[in-house]
Motif scaffolding. Structure first.
Motif, short mmCIF file in Angstrom:
data_model
loop_
_atom_site.label_atom_id
_atom_site.label_comp_id
_atom_site.label_asym_id
_atom_site.label_seq_id
_atom_site.Cartn_x
_atom_site.Cartn_y
_atom_site.Cartn_z
N VAL A 105 0.96 -0.81 -0.39
CA VAL A 105 0.18 0.36 -0.35
C VAL A 105 1.27 1.42 -0.19
O VAL A 105 1.54 1.51 1.12
N PRO A 106 0.99 1.77 -0.83
CA PRO A 106 1.83 3.06 -1.33
C PRO A 106 1.83 3.87 -0.65
O PRO A 106 0.45 4.67 0.06
N GLY A 163 -10.49 10.33 0.07
CA GLY A 163 -8.84 10.22 0.68
C GLY A 163 -8.60 8.25 1.54
O GLY A 163 -8.41 7.68 1.03
N GLY A 164 -9.91 8.75 2.74
CA GLY A 164 -9.93 7.45 3.88
C GLY A 164 -10.48 5.76 3.00
O GLY A 164 -10.10 5.37 2.67
N ARG A 168 -8.67 2.21 1.98
CA ARG A 168 -9.45 1.31 2.32
C ARG A 168 -9.32 0.22 0.58
O ARG A 168 -9.31 -0.88 0.88
N LEU A 169 -9.53 1.33 -0.09
CA LEU A 169 -9.60 -0.05 -1.19
C LEU A 169 -8.32 -0.08 -1.94
O LEU A 169 -8.08 -1.32 -2.44
N ALA A 170 -7.03 0.66 -1.29
CA ALA A 170 -5.53 -0.13 -2.12
C ALA A 170 -5.24 -1.13 -0.81
O ALA A 170 -4.42 -2.24 -1.64
N LEU A 199 -9.03 4.48 11.15
CA LEU A 199 -7.94 3.83 10.22
C LEU A 199 -7.00 2.86 10.46
O LEU A 199 -7.08 1.80 10.09
N ARG A 200 -6.29 3.85 11.62
CA ARG A 200 -5.35 2.61 12.04
C ARG A 200 -6.04 1.71 12.50
O ARG A 200 -5.30 0.64 12.91
#
Lengths: 386, 592
Positions: A105-106, A163-164, A168-170, A199-200
């Motif tokens: 995940v870049p 962004g979030g 999640r998609l990544a 998210l973490r």
């Protein structure tokens, strides 16, 4: 029962990543001599564990991650994954990134803007290591999107995500690649603070649910402490300390770690000698300080230099004045500034020429200019050799 | 205060402080505004006149059933011209040639520029720092000079490149052919396409490709599925623009196609107006003009749509990613050699041949023995001919006045458009975009018709050329200034406005000084292009307003004196290179 437990133990004993002696020089050496982007890095990522590379920018953490991914090649050292050699400088072995059992995940997610959400997610299934065809590809991708809460947006353009959601998609895309190791390069740094905290937790729960080992890069110490099983603190291309998060905070091995993780009072030591009760007696600018803890956790070599380290919350403060004479590990001082932060009072106290930061319970009547006595409890005071 | 209404005086004191503006200022300000409106109105009329009237005249002439008479001498309207053009077999032939020419050059330019851009921007090919600027070097070469240089280097009789190919591969190369035209146009189109495609490669976040690599997609899949789709908008926009340029391009098809009577639209229009027989076919020319114009405008609209669509491809950019280059591995050196060979053959060799011919007593291939008989004779002949003084004077007037007037008008249009000075100011800016779609030959013909018709006595003087060239370069000029304006921080101007300075003062004291580098760049750009612009000067030329580029054309095509043509071309090339070099030095300084 015991048998299955034993199996689990055996599996856990196997490392997902083993890195030894990794070294990489800068692409363009600015100065002659040994300028290394990363210098003699060795660590392990046990199976299913969450390991974090933590350090300030330019410390080599991202370079290390990119070497693990195979996007960059180190000049010395060896990388193994699941027991197989991925890179070995001596035998000039280099497995290309597309052939390593990884997913990444870049930092800016690398979401392809010309594809829809579902096509982004399904990419590893259609074009990745284990290509397959047919309707079950879409089915599997949809299931994964369901898990990360993006199923409703499967047919939208990827750029329509926030962004979030892109993050999640990544993650979904990375997990669909069926990796043994998940590599994450500051994946939360482009999000705002609230989203980052939410998210973490998600990130950690996904990592646990899929039982995949994770190597995570960040410069944010709170992120590292909250997420990781093991934190590797790096500085100037070298590893400073590898430890569990709580040990890093309580038992930093060097002044760099003490300063980088949380905040710390660091007093330079002029002379250190053996003290009572197995502690270390040091001479500092504020006076003699007895430290019960030692940073290395091993035998202390007494020499000039090093630091005494005290966390601000471990500094005891009581009002001083004419009657109060400082005892052992106690020092008289004057309050220079006091900041009221609701739950606590943040004080800067000057004793001699040294400013000491202390954080105490709010409610004490401490004003700038007031005389105080500070007490450094030997049990929470460490001597760090470097 | 006395003049403010009682109602305002009764209002609560809150906010009243700002309201008592000094009333004496009010009258001059409205007067100034009226004057400004007049200037704006005059400019709108001027731009409208320059851009729209010639097009109206062109359309008007195409509807007049005239062949050899001037269009407005014929009464009534008819579709005879279109009927004649559509029924002639010429149309099919010319259309087919044009299609092959345009598509062929598009493919050549596309392949070359995409490969070069990828190699220079995304890989570790050696020598990038000098190869990349060299790829752009042809921009300094006016297309007329380029076409003549290629005619000299690859003509079958004594062109060094043609002789070399024949000796090594046993193939006879003839640049005077459709493939020759395609190759030269394709190579000529590379720099402008490269300039549009290279930034797309550079902007492309490497993480997008790396993300695909880490999930296991091999290199070819990554290129096909990720990299190429993401640069498609830039590539197709660049391609579209090349089609417009190839469609209107005159010098290459004229110099390389006319000897073998290979016509495309643009050269055929000029041929109809200035045939060797001397009897112009105005109806045919204007009808072809309308056809090309329509085609060109359609392409341009598609291009605009394309450019607008690119927003969908905007990419999340991380906090400063490092551009990692793809390692070419063992292909590094072979690819470097191929690229260097291309640069040498396509860019260096034609110019060397041009200089070689200009220094030779007669057209001859390269040889060591020829070195001893090098001579400046052709330069001497060029500079001592009886009319050279007049030609130089004409050229000087045309390029200097065109550059200055175009820059001044560009500033006004761009400032009006960005600051939204008056209603329709953005529309005016957009209207100049139309000119991009007017092929040079068509514009030249339209202006020719216009001043043959209007009782303005500028036909046959340098002024008619200046009017046409200004119209032609206005869109590019105003876009250059516009871009510079958009990059200026609004706060700089606003800070001046809030001190109470009038818009005029702000423009004079803040805006123009800040824009100076852009204006200089615009001026030099127009200067260089006005110098090399052939079709307009050629169509509008008479006995008294010949310019250098027309003299070059006459020397090359009519007198067939190659060394003298070479000398003229080298002179034009030198001036234009100097101007382009100054432009680049300026922008380089700005970046530093």
């Amino acid at each position: 029962m015991t048998e299955s437990k034993g199996k689990v133990m055996a599996r856990e004993a196997k490392n997902s990543i083993t890195i030894s002696g990794l070294r990489k020089s800068y692409e363009q050496p600015s100065k002659a001599g040994s300028a290394y982007a990363i210098d003699d890095i060795s660590f392990e990522v046990p199976q299913g564990q969450f390991v974090t590379l933590l350090g300030p920018s330019g410390c080599g953490k991202t370079t290390t991650l990119r070497c693990v991914a195979g996007l960059e090649q180190a000049s010395e050292g060896r990388i193994e994954m699941g027991g197989e050699v991925m890179f070995d400088a001596r035998t000039k072995q280099h497995v290309r990134p597309e052939d390593r059992p990884i997913a990444m995940v870049p930092q800016s997610y690398g979401i392809w803007p010309h594809m829809r959400v579902i096509d982004n997610a399904a990419f590893p299934l259609r074009h990745g290591r284990n290509r397959r065809k047919g309707p079950e590809v879409r089915q599997r991708a949809l299931e994964m999107l369901e898990q990360v809460g993006l199923a409703a947006m499967a047919d939208r353009w990827a750029t329509q995500l926030s962004g979030g959601q892109q993050q999640r998609l990544a993650l979904a895309r990375a997990l669909l690649g069926d990796p043994q190791v998940l590599l994450l390069d500051e994946p939360l740094s482009n999000l705002d603070a609230k989203l980052r905290a939410k998210l973490r937790q998600e990130l950690r729960s996904f990592q646990e649910r899929f039982g995949v080992a994770a190597l995570y890069v960040t410069h944010d110490q709170s992120e590292a402490l909250a997420l990781s099983d093991t934190v590797i603190v790096m500085n100037q291309g070298r590893i400073e300390q590898i430890d569990r998060p709580e040990r890093l905070y309580d038992h930093p091995r060097s002044s760099f770690v003490a300063d980088f993780i949380g905040s710390a009072n660091l007093f330079p030591v002029r002379d250190a000698s053996s003290g009572p009760g197995g502690g270390v007696l040091t001479k500092t600018d504020i006076g003699p300080v007895l430290c019960a803890r030692t940073g290395q956790g091993e035998e202390v070599r007494y020499h000039d230099g090093g630091f005494v380290c005290v966390r601000p919350e471990d500094v005891g403060v009581r009002t001083g004045g004419t009657g109060a004479t400082p005892g052992d590990n106690e020092f008289a001082g004057v309050v220079e500034s006091a900041e009221y932060l609701g739950d606590r009072l943040e004080l800067v106290i000057r004793t001699g020429d040294v400013a000491v930061t202390a954080s105490t319970r709010a409610g004490q009547n401490l004003r700038p200019g007031g005389e105080v006595v500070i007490r450094l409890d030997p049990a929470s005071t460490s001597y760090l050799a470097s | 205060m006395e003049l403010t209404s009682t109602k305002e005086d009764d209002a609560p004191a809150a906010g009243a402080g700002g309201r008592d503006a000094p009333t004496p200022e009010r009258r001059p300000r409205t007067e100034r505004r009226a004057a400004g409106t007049l200037v704006n109105l005059a400019m709108i009329l001027l731009v409208g006149y320059l851009v729209l009237v010639p097009l109206a005249i062109l359309l008007y002439s195409s509807l007049k059933a005239s062949t050899t008479e001037l269009p407005f001498e014929v009464p009534g309207f008819s579709l005879d011209n279109f009927r004649a053009v559509l029924s002639s077999s010429r149309l099919g032939e010319v259309t087919l040639n044009t299609a092959i020419y345009v598509v062929g050059s598009l493919i050549v330019a596309l392949v070359l520029s995409v490969s070069l851009a990828y190699l220079f921007e995304r890989t570790d090919i050696p020598g990038r720092s000098f190869l990349a600027p060299l790829a752009l070097a042809p921009m300094a070469v006016p297309v007329t000079v380029m076409a003549i240089a290629w005619a000299l280097v690859a003509n079958p009789a004594n062109g060094p490149l043609a002789l070399l190919v024949r000796r090594v591969f046993g193939i006879t190369v003839d640049v005077y052919s459709l493939p020759g035209m395609i190759l030269v146009m394709g190579i000529f189109g590379v720099p402008s396409m490269y300039l549009m495609i290279a930034p797309a490669f550079a902007r492309l976040n490497p993480e997008l490709e790396e993300a695909a690599a880490t999930v296991g997609a091999p290199l070819w899949r990554r290129l096909r599925l990720i990299v190429f789709p993401l640069i498609t908008p830039a590539v197709s926009a660049a391609g579209m623009l090349l089609v417009v340029v190839a469609l209107e391009g005159f010098a290459i098809p004229a110099i390389l196609g006319l000897p073998k009577q290979i016509f495309v639209y643009s050269s055929f229009i000029q041929y109809s107006l200035q045939p060797p027989s001397g009897v112009a076919n105005y109806g045919q020319a204007s009808t072809y003009g309308v056809i090309v114009l329509a085609l060109s405008l359609v392409m341009l609209m598609v291009y605009r749509r394309r450019v607008r669509d690119t927003h969908r491809f905007r990419v999340v950019v991380g906090k400063g990613y490092r551009p990692h280059r793809v390692s070419l591995g063992r292909w590094r050196i072979p690819l470097f050699l191929v690229v260097s060979a291309y640069m040498f053959v396509a860019i260096v060799l034609p110019i060397v041949a041009l200089i070689w011919t200009s220094l030779s007593p007669y057209a001859r291939p390269f040889s060591w023995s020829g070195l001893s008989s090098m001579t400046l004779e052709s330069y001497r002949r060029v500079l001592s001919s009886s009319d050279i003084g007049e030609v130089l004077l004409n050229t000087g007037q045309v390029v200097l006045i065109t550059a200055t007037v175009t820059t001044a008008m560009s500033v006004w249009i761009a400032v009006a458009a960005t600051r939204n000075r008056f209603r329709g100011s953005t529309m005016l800016f957009e209207a100049t975009f139309l000119v991009f779609g007017i092929p040079s030959v068509v514009l030249g013909a339209a202006v020719l018709f216009l001043y043959l018709y209007l009782p303005v006595p500028i036909y046959g003087t340098v002024w008619i050329i200046i009017v046409a060239l200004t119209t032609r370069f206005l869109p590019r000029g105003s876009r250059m200034v516009h871009t510079a304006l958009l990059q200026l921080d609004d706060g700089l101007v606003e800070a001046a406005r809030v001190t109470g300075a009038s818009p005029m003062t702000v423009t004079r004291t803040i805006l123009l000084p800040l824009l100076r580098p852009a204006l200089w760049k615009c001026w030099l750009w127009v200067f260089a292009h006005a110098l090399g612009e052939l079709p307009i000067a050629l169509l509008l030329t008479g006995a008294d307003n010949r310019t250098l580029v027309v003299l070059l054309w006459d020397t090359f095509t009519s007198s067939v004196d190659y060394p003298e043509a070479g000398a003229l071309a080298v002179i034009i090339l030198a001036i234009s290179t100097l101007a382009v070099w100054l432009v680049n030095r300026h922008s380089a300084e700005k970046q530093a």
